[in-house]
Design a protein around this motif. Structure first.
Motif, PDB file in Angstrom:
ATOM      1  N   TYR A  32       0.805  -1.229   0.000  1.00 19.95           N
ATOM      2  CA  TYR A  32       0.000   0.000   0.000  1.00 19.95           C
ATOM      3  C   TYR A  32       0.836   1.275   0.000  1.00 19.95           C
ATOM      4  O   TYR A  32       0.326   2.324  -0.360  1.00 19.95           O
ATOM      5  CB  TYR A  32      -0.978   0.004   1.182  1.00 19.95           C
ATOM      6  N   PRO A  38      -8.180   4.281  -0.724  1.00 18.20           N
ATOM      7  CA  PRO A  38      -8.563   4.456  -2.127  1.00 18.20           C
ATOM      8  C   PRO A  38      -7.992   5.716  -2.754  1.00 18.20           C
ATOM      9  O   PRO A  38      -8.256   5.990  -3.897  1.00 18.20           O
ATOM     10  CB  PRO A  38     -10.081   4.528  -2.050  1.00 18.20           C
ATOM     11  N   GLU A  74     -12.032   3.551  12.723  1.00 24.07           N
ATOM     12  CA  GLU A  74     -12.061   2.908  11.412  1.00 24.07           C
ATOM     13  C   GLU A  74     -10.770   2.086  11.302  1.00 24.07           C
ATOM     14  O   GLU A  74      -9.670   2.644  11.246  1.00 24.07           O
ATOM     15  CB  GLU A  74     -12.132   3.951  10.283  1.00 24.07           C
ATOM     16  N   GLY A  76      -8.112  -0.248   9.499  1.00 21.26           N
ATOM     17  CA  GLY A  76      -7.697  -0.438   8.101  1.00 21.26           C
ATOM     18  C   GLY A  76      -8.299   0.672   7.268  1.00 21.26           C
ATOM     19  O   GLY A  76      -8.911   0.440   6.227  1.00 21.26           O
ATOM     20  N   ASP A  98      -4.476   2.452  10.691  1.00 16.90           N
ATOM     21  CA  ASP A  98      -4.024   1.684   9.530  1.00 16.90           C
ATOM     22  C   ASP A  98      -2.547   1.300   9.694  1.00 16.90           C
ATOM     23  O   ASP A  98      -1.803   1.941  10.431  1.00 16.90           O
ATOM     24  CB  ASP A  98      -4.204   2.501   8.246  1.00 16.90           C
ATOM     25  N   ALA A  99      -2.159   0.270   8.916  1.00 16.44           N
ATOM     26  CA  ALA A  99      -0.770  -0.206   8.983  1.00 16.44           C
ATOM     27  C   ALA A  99       0.151   0.562   8.032  1.00 16.44           C
ATOM     28  O   ALA A  99       1.363   0.374   8.084  1.00 16.44           O
ATOM     29  CB  ALA A  99      -0.737  -1.697   8.648  1.00 16.44           C
ATOM     30  N   THR A 100      -0.425   1.390   7.150  1.00 15.65           N
ATOM     31  CA  THR A 100       0.407   2.042   6.125  1.00 15.65           C
ATOM     32  C   THR A 100       0.506   3.545   6.337  1.00 15.65           C
ATOM     33  O   THR A 100      -0.493   4.275   6.193  1.00 15.65           O
ATOM     34  CB  THR A 100      -0.160   1.749   4.714  1.00 15.65           C
ATOM     35  N   ILE A 126      -3.330  -4.343  13.508  1.00 15.33           N
ATOM     36  CA  ILE A 126      -4.443  -4.908  14.294  1.00 15.33           C
ATOM     37  C   ILE A 126      -3.902  -5.931  15.301  1.00 15.33           C
ATOM     38  O   ILE A 126      -4.314  -5.955  16.463  1.00 15.33           O
ATOM     39  CB  ILE A 126      -5.446  -5.644  13.364  1.00 15.33           C
ATOM     40  N   PHE A 127      -2.947  -6.774  14.831  1.00 18.08           N
ATOM     41  CA  PHE A 127      -2.504  -7.911  15.637  1.00 18.08           C
ATOM     42  C   PHE A 127      -1.585  -7.518  16.798  1.00 18.08           C
ATOM     43  O   PHE A 127      -1.252  -8.354  17.631  1.00 18.08           O
ATOM     44  CB  PHE A 127      -1.875  -8.986  14.742  1.00 18.08           C
ATOM     45  N   SER A 142     -13.780  -2.279   7.215  1.00 17.42           N
ATOM     46  CA  SER A 142     -14.195  -2.760   5.899  1.00 17.42           C
ATOM     47  C   SER A 142     -12.996  -2.807   4.959  1.00 17.42           C
ATOM     48  O   SER A 142     -12.251  -1.836   4.843  1.00 17.42           O
ATOM     49  CB  SER A 142     -15.288  -1.838   5.354  1.00 17.42           C
ATOM     50  N   THR A 148      -5.405  -9.894   5.696  1.00 17.97           N
ATOM     51  CA  THR A 148      -4.541 -10.386   6.771  1.00 17.97           C
ATOM     52  C   THR A 148      -4.473 -11.914   6.658  1.00 17.97           C
ATOM     53  O   THR A 148      -5.315 -12.506   5.974  1.00 17.97           O
ATOM     54  CB  THR A 148      -5.094 -10.013   8.172  1.00 17.97           C
ATOM     55  N   ASP A 223      -5.116  -2.774  -6.382  1.00 20.55           N
ATOM     56  CA  ASP A 223      -5.766  -3.358  -5.206  1.00 20.55           C
ATOM     57  C   ASP A 223      -6.542  -4.635  -5.556  1.00 20.55           C
ATOM     58  O   ASP A 223      -6.562  -5.584  -4.780  1.00 20.55           O
ATOM     59  CB  ASP A 223      -6.712  -2.319  -4.586  1.00 20.55           C
TER      60      ASP A 223
HETATM   61  C1  SAM Z   1      -8.226  -2.082   0.644  1.00 22.57           C
HETATM   62  S1  SAM Z   1      -7.592  -0.967   1.833  1.00 22.57           S
HETATM   63  C2  SAM Z   1      -9.156  -0.444   2.525  1.00 22.57           C
HETATM   64  C3  SAM Z   1      -9.172   1.004   2.920  1.00 22.57           C
HETATM   65  C4  SAM Z   1     -10.529   1.488   3.399  1.00 22.57           C
HETATM   66  N1  SAM Z   1     -11.022   0.719   4.521  1.00 22.57           N
HETATM   67  C5  SAM Z   1     -11.529   1.459   2.267  1.00 22.57           C
HETATM   68  O1  SAM Z   1     -12.412   0.589   2.270  1.00 22.57           O
HETATM   69  O2  SAM Z   1     -11.436   2.311   1.390  1.00 22.57           O
HETATM   70  C6  SAM Z   1      -7.008  -2.043   3.111  1.00 22.57           C
HETATM   71  C7  SAM Z   1      -6.253  -1.328   4.218  1.00 22.57           C
HETATM   72  O3  SAM Z   1      -6.079  -2.220   5.317  1.00 22.57           O
HETATM   73  C8  SAM Z   1      -4.830  -1.943   5.907  1.00 22.57           C
HETATM   74  N2  SAM Z   1      -4.401  -3.130   6.658  1.00 22.57           N
HETATM   75  C9  SAM Z   1      -4.167  -4.364   6.172  1.00 22.57           C
HETATM   76  N3  SAM Z   1      -3.730  -5.176   7.158  1.00 22.57           N
HETATM   77  C10 SAM Z   1      -3.715  -4.432   8.308  1.00 22.57           C
HETATM   78  C11 SAM Z   1      -3.364  -4.710   9.659  1.00 22.57           C
HETATM   79  N4  SAM Z   1      -2.946  -5.906  10.039  1.00 22.57           N
HETATM   80  N5  SAM Z   1      -3.475  -3.702  10.560  1.00 22.57           N
HETATM   81  C12 SAM Z   1      -3.903  -2.465  10.189  1.00 22.57           C
HETATM   82  N6  SAM Z   1      -4.254  -2.153   8.912  1.00 22.57           N
HETATM   83  C13 SAM Z   1      -4.156  -3.120   7.985  1.00 22.57           C
HETATM   84  C14 SAM Z   1      -3.918  -1.631   4.734  1.00 22.57           C
HETATM   85  O4  SAM Z   1      -2.791  -0.864   5.122  1.00 22.57           O
HETATM   86  C15 SAM Z   1      -4.873  -0.872   3.793  1.00 22.57           C
HETATM   87  O5  SAM Z   1      -4.764   0.518   3.930  1.00 22.57           O
END
Ligand code: SAM
Length: 304
Positions: A32, A38, A74, A76, A98-100, A126-127, A142, A148, A223
């Motif tokens: 990401y 998005p 929110e 992720g 978020d992780a990024t 998250i973990f 969402s 994951t 994506d």
């Molecule tokens: C497809 S994007 C979704 C963004 C937003 N929720 C949307 O629907 O537009 C997935 C997001 O989940 C985050 N993500 C994935 N694994 C994660 C984790 N273990 N902890 C936190 N965020 C995570 C990614 O960094 C990424 O920004």
């Protein structure tokens, strides 16, 4: 808000970093950081963004019925558009998690530009389970758990962050609703993931066709067709997760029966249907909005 866990501010921003990332989160973060999702349209203002929310029946009713003075996370959040619109015009305290970093930074710049001090940004995995149990009135997650390596384990963690009577919304790729995307993924692969294959996918994917922004087309393509970690799920599976974590099912899109969802009733308890009715509903979803939008289904629950 946080458990006893290492926290620090990310230099030059108001983003707080909590804990460390596990291996899969690092892989996803790496993906990401090149394609924050998005993303924002260059021209989009806060009013434009809120207009998009208003034109989506689910989001309009969701924000209106959620109420004020709430603590919302929110999980992720990606570039955090939802967090931005949920904080706009309210006294809700919204955490975009978020992780990024690169995704959060885009959201943070936007929120600061429009002076939304109640929208906060937290970088973490998250973990690493950084938040206190029972802290949030609403947990929205969402489009993240299916990226994951343990979606159910991730759900267990985020549902603990919810207060009694709090609302959780989970959005996941549907096993049935994603079949059209899966077949385009296969076409892309069979054609050797070449430039030509990409052009064909650009032509076949309805979301890419409907986008005017070149950047957003590319981000969606990355994506949906090049993601390193992806799983699909069913309503029945999520109901089991709910039961195990003491979450009462409220409603879902698509519904668990074959009836059409009345968006005004998304906070009213709906029928869980039967195994068969859920399967039929998910299959029909493929030929409706689900099939168009990558097959993402939403389930709402309330903590008992
Ligand atoms: C497809 S994007 C979704 C963004 C937003 N929720 C949307 O629907 O537009 C997935 C997001 O989940 C985050 N993500 C994935 N694994 C994660 C984790 N273990 N902890 C936190 N965020 C995570 C990614 O960094 C990424 O920004």
């Amino acid at each position: 808000m946080f458990k006893k866990i290492k926290t620090k501010m990310v230099t030059g921003t108001t983003i707080l970093q909590v804990g460390s990332h596990a291996t899969t989160a690092l892989k996803v973060q790496n993906f990401y950081k090149k394609n924050p999702f998005p993303n924002f349209d260059d021209y989009a203002s806060l009013t434009d963004l809120d207009e998009v929310r208003r034109s989506n029946d689910f989001l309009r009713i969701f924000k209106d019925q959620l109420g004020l003075g709430k603590k919302i996370i929110e999980v992720g959040s990606g570039t955090s558009q939802l967090s931005v619109v949920l904080s706009f015009g309210t006294n809700n305290q919204v955490t975009a998690f978020d992780a990024t970093l690169e995704s959060l930074q885009l959201g943070e710049v936007f929120a600061r530009k429009y002076n939304l001090p109640n929208c906060n940004f937290v970088l973490g995995d998250i973990f690493s389970d950084p938040f206190e149990d029972g802290y949030f009135d609403c947990v929205w997650c969402s489009g993240a758990l299916h990226h994951t390596d343990d979606p159910q384990g991730g759900f267990d963690i985020i549902s603990k962050w919810l207060k009694k009577n709090g609302i959780i919304v989970v959005g996941l790729y549907s096993k049935f609703g994603r079949l059209k995307t899966k077949s385009r993924q296969l076409i892309f692969k069979c054609l050797g993931s070449s430039m030509w294959a990409k052009r064909i996918v650009y032509f076949l994917d309805p979301i890419i066709r409907s986008q005017t922004s070149k950047l957003k087309k590319e981000v969606w393509f990355q994506d949906q067709y090049l993601h390193p970690v992806e799983s699909t799920h069913t309503l029945t599976e999520v109901l089991k997760w709910f039961d195990l974590m003491g979450i009462e099912f409220v409603s879902s899109v698509p519904s668990c029966t074959t009836e059409k969802v009345n968006m005004n009733d998304i906070f009213k308890k709906q029928s869980r249907g039967s195994f068969l009715s859920r399967m039929i509903s998910e299959f029909l979803f493929l030929f409706g909005t689900g099939g168009l939008e990558g097959g993402l289904f939403l389930v709402i629950g309330r903590k008992k």
